[in-house]
Motif scaffolding. Structure first.
Motif, mmCIF file in Angstrom:
data_model
loop_
_atom_site.group_PDB
_atom_site.id
_atom_site.type_symbol
_atom_site.label_atom_id
_atom_site.label_comp_id
_atom_site.label_asym_id
_atom_site.label_seq_id
_atom_site.Cartn_x
_atom_site.Cartn_y
_atom_site.Cartn_z
ATOM 1 N N ASP A 1 63.047 95.486 1.209
ATOM 2 C CA ASP A 1 64.269 95.922 1.879
ATOM 3 C C ASP A 1 64.510 95.162 3.185
ATOM 4 O O ASP A 1 65.516 95.436 3.866
ATOM 5 C CB ASP A 1 64.196 97.424 2.185
ATOM 6 N N GLY A 2 63.602 94.256 3.551
ATOM 7 C CA GLY A 2 63.766 93.495 4.780
ATOM 8 C C GLY A 2 63.583 94.320 6.038
ATOM 9 O O GLY A 2 64.149 93.992 7.092
ATOM 10 N N ARG A 3 62.772 95.358 5.963
ATOM 11 C CA ARG A 3 62.569 96.240 7.123
ATOM 12 C C ARG A 3 61.378 95.739 7.942
ATOM 13 O O ARG A 3 60.329 96.372 8.045
ATOM 14 C CB ARG A 3 62.392 97.683 6.633
ATOM 15 N N TRP A 4 61.562 94.566 8.515
ATOM 16 C CA TRP A 4 60.474 93.870 9.203
ATOM 17 C C TRP A 4 59.994 94.557 10.482
ATOM 18 O O TRP A 4 58.781 94.552 10.755
ATOM 19 C CB TRP A 4 60.890 92.426 9.478
ATOM 20 N N ALA B 1 59.051 86.984 7.177
ATOM 21 C CA ALA B 1 59.919 87.631 8.165
ATOM 22 C C ALA B 1 60.764 86.597 8.900
ATOM 23 O O ALA B 1 60.381 85.426 9.004
ATOM 24 C CB ALA B 1 59.078 88.419 9.163
ATOM 25 N N PRO B 2 61.911 86.987 9.431
ATOM 26 C CA PRO B 2 62.674 86.074 10.279
ATOM 27 C C PRO B 2 61.800 85.596 11.442
ATOM 28 O O PRO B 2 60.968 86.371 11.944
ATOM 29 C CB PRO B 2 63.832 86.943 10.774
ATOM 30 N N PRO B 3 61.975 84.360 11.882
ATOM 31 C CA PRO B 3 61.075 83.833 12.915
ATOM 32 C C PRO B 3 61.095 84.644 14.198
ATOM 33 O O PRO B 3 60.071 84.761 14.881
ATOM 34 C CB PRO B 3 61.577 82.405 13.135
ATOM 35 N N GLU B 4 62.250 85.240 14.547
ATOM 36 C CA GLU B 4 62.347 86.036 15.768
ATOM 37 C C GLU B 4 61.382 87.222 15.740
ATOM 38 O O GLU B 4 60.894 87.648 16.796
ATOM 39 C CB GLU B 4 63.782 86.551 15.950
ATOM 40 N N LEU B 5 61.113 87.722 14.533
ATOM 41 C CA LEU B 5 60.150 88.820 14.420
ATOM 42 C C LEU B 5 58.741 88.309 14.127
ATOM 43 O O LEU B 5 57.773 88.820 14.669
ATOM 44 C CB LEU B 5 60.590 89.796 13.329
ATOM 45 N N ALA B 6 58.622 87.292 13.287
ATOM 46 C CA ALA B 6 57.290 86.803 12.895
ATOM 47 C C ALA B 6 56.476 86.350 14.098
ATOM 48 O O ALA B 6 55.255 86.562 14.152
ATOM 49 C CB ALA B 6 57.434 85.667 11.892
ATOM 50 N N ASP C 1 49.862 98.136 -0.596
ATOM 51 C CA ASP C 1 50.389 99.490 -0.567
ATOM 52 C C ASP C 1 51.847 99.486 -1.020
ATOM 53 O O ASP C 1 52.652 98.678 -0.564
ATOM 54 C CB ASP C 1 50.306 100.077 0.851
ATOM 55 N N HIS C 2 52.190 100.437 -1.897
ATOM 56 C CA HIS C 2 53.548 100.482 -2.453
ATOM 57 C C HIS C 2 54.596 100.618 -1.361
ATOM 58 O O HIS C 2 55.648 99.974 -1.402
ATOM 59 C CB HIS C 2 53.662 101.656 -3.434
ATOM 60 N N SER C 3 54.332 101.450 -0.362
ATOM 61 C CA SER C 3 55.324 101.683 0.690
ATOM 62 C C SER C 3 55.596 100.414 1.485
ATOM 63 O O SER C 3 56.737 100.152 1.882
ATOM 64 C CB SER C 3 54.848 102.792 1.626
ATOM 65 N N LEU C 4 54.563 99.622 1.713
ATOM 66 C CA LEU C 4 54.740 98.378 2.469
ATOM 67 C C LEU C 4 55.486 97.346 1.635
ATOM 68 O O LEU C 4 56.324 96.606 2.162
ATOM 69 C CB LEU C 4 53.383 97.830 2.919
ATOM 70 N N ARG C 5 55.200 97.298 0.355
ATOM 71 C CA ARG C 5 55.946 96.380 -0.526
ATOM 72 C C ARG C 5 57.433 96.729 -0.520
ATOM 73 O O ARG C 5 58.301 95.856 -0.481
ATOM 74 C CB ARG C 5 55.391 96.432 -1.952
ATOM 75 N N ALA C 6 57.717 98.018 -0.545
ATOM 76 C CA ALA C 6 59.118 98.460 -0.544
ATOM 77 C C ALA C 6 59.804 98.073 0.763
ATOM 78 O O ALA C 6 60.970 97.645 0.761
ATOM 79 C CB ALA C 6 59.183 99.968 -0.752
ATOM 80 N N LEU C 7 59.111 98.210 1.876
ATOM 81 C CA LEU C 7 59.690 97.823 3.162
ATOM 82 C C LEU C 7 59.996 96.326 3.187
ATOM 83 O O LEU C 7 61.040 95.900 3.706
ATOM 84 C CB LEU C 7 58.730 98.183 4.301
ATOM 85 N N ALA C 8 59.101 95.531 2.626
ATOM 86 C CA ALA C 8 59.317 94.084 2.599
ATOM 87 C C ALA C 8 60.519 93.735 1.737
ATOM 88 O O ALA C 8 61.348 92.899 2.102
ATOM 89 C CB ALA C 8 58.065 93.377 2.082
#
Length: 321
Positions: free
Chosen positions: A15-18, A56-61, A6-13
């Protein structure tokens, strides 16, 4: 339903919006569980889960595996895309980074053993394994297997690279061998436990045990008496045995290593995988491999002999990937 494409999810990735991506994963997974069941939810949300575990950063992953999102939102040990999500995570960060963050015991254990396969020594940096499987590699585990090929190499957008390890890998070093007549099959507890553990290790193959040398065990499963075969050190057998249990996207190489240690412990007569007893068994073991005329892409034909007990186990099977 969500998908990483999905385009919106690619854009979030990009931008680092994890946190938003994690929320999308959890919402999508919970909705899919309600609408189609757990198995369908795994398939539908796995591509996004792979992205989060990989990038994603490990704290979030690590929060993929936390229950704080509510029912149906949690990735379990079977959630997978190109491979288990916990294995993707384990290839991206050291145990030092992940240990303070990981909660669920099953995921934590599998991540630890993956880091061990990748070369980390966790003997003093992690809680002991409940089955007694060592948290560092023995010399014979390293000898026949380069660090770079012990675990799948995952790709950021999905997919993975992995060498297919087979026995025998080629005709090199093999010669014509006349197999002896098959020997009697013993029925002691040690033999029964060893058979059960090897069968669990390689569920797509036949497993037998005989009283006698390795070629006699091979004779039970080989399709003919005259084969192309030969002996090889256990260090060269070990990688194929570990990978045999990791074939398929739901299993990682940590599964294979833990199952193989349990099998070796049973073959050595130990109730748990005692390191000294397994090391002694590996040091004296004689291994025989042979070629079959119609092997699948992934195949395993090997007999493992313990000269001290006069017993040999054979494993033979193949499958298309």
């Amino acid at each position: 339903m969500i998908a990483y494409e999905d385009h919106s999810l690619r854009a979030l990735a990009e931008d680092g919006r994890w946190p938003e991506l994690l929320a999308a994963y959890r919402q999508g997974r919970a909705a899919a569980v309600v609408q189609a069941g757990e198995q369908a939810a795994v398939a539908l949300t796995a591509p996004l889960g792979h992205l989060i575990a990989y990038a994603a950063p490990p704290e979030l992953a690590v929060r993929l595996f936390d229950a704080d999102g509510g029912e149906g939102t949690v990735a379990g040990v079977d959630d997978h895309d190109a491979g288990p999500l916990w294995e993707v995570l384990a290839t991206r960060h050291s145990w030092l980074r992940l240990a303070p963050l990981l909660g669920p015991a099953p995921v934590r254990r599998l991540v630890a053993h993956t880091r061990v396969l990748l070369g980390e020594d966790l003997s003093y940096g992690a809680e002991p394994d409940p089955d007694g499987v060592p948290l560092s590699l023995e010399p014979w585990e390293k000898a026949g297997w380069g660090e770079a090929s012990r675990v799948r190499e995952y790709l950021p957008g999905g997919g993975a690279r992995s060498a297919v390890l087979t026995l025998p890998a080629s005709r090199e070093g093999l010669g014509e061998v006349e197999l002896p007549k098959a020997a009697a099959r013993p029925g002691r507890q040690r033999v029964t436990r060893g058979l059960a553990e090897l069968a669990a290790l390689v569920p797509w193959a036949e497993v037998v045990c005989v009283r006698g040398p390795a070629p006699q065990a091979a004779a039970v499963l080989a399709r003919g008496r005259r084969v192309l075969g030969g002996f090889l050190p256990f260090a060269l057998v070990y990688p194929a045995l570990v990978q045999a249990a990791a074939v398929g996207r739901t299993h990682g190489c940590a599964h294979g290593r833990m199952r193989l240690w349990r099998a070796l412990g049973a073959m050595a007569g130990a109730n748990v995988p005692d390191r000294s007893e397994v090391d002694a068994l590996v040091a004296r073991m004689r291994c025989f491999t042979w070629q079959e005329p119609a092997a699948g892409l992934h195949h395993l034909h090997v007999a493992l002999e313990d000269p001290a007990s006069g017993v040999a186990w054979a494993v033979s099977g193949s499958q298309e990937l």
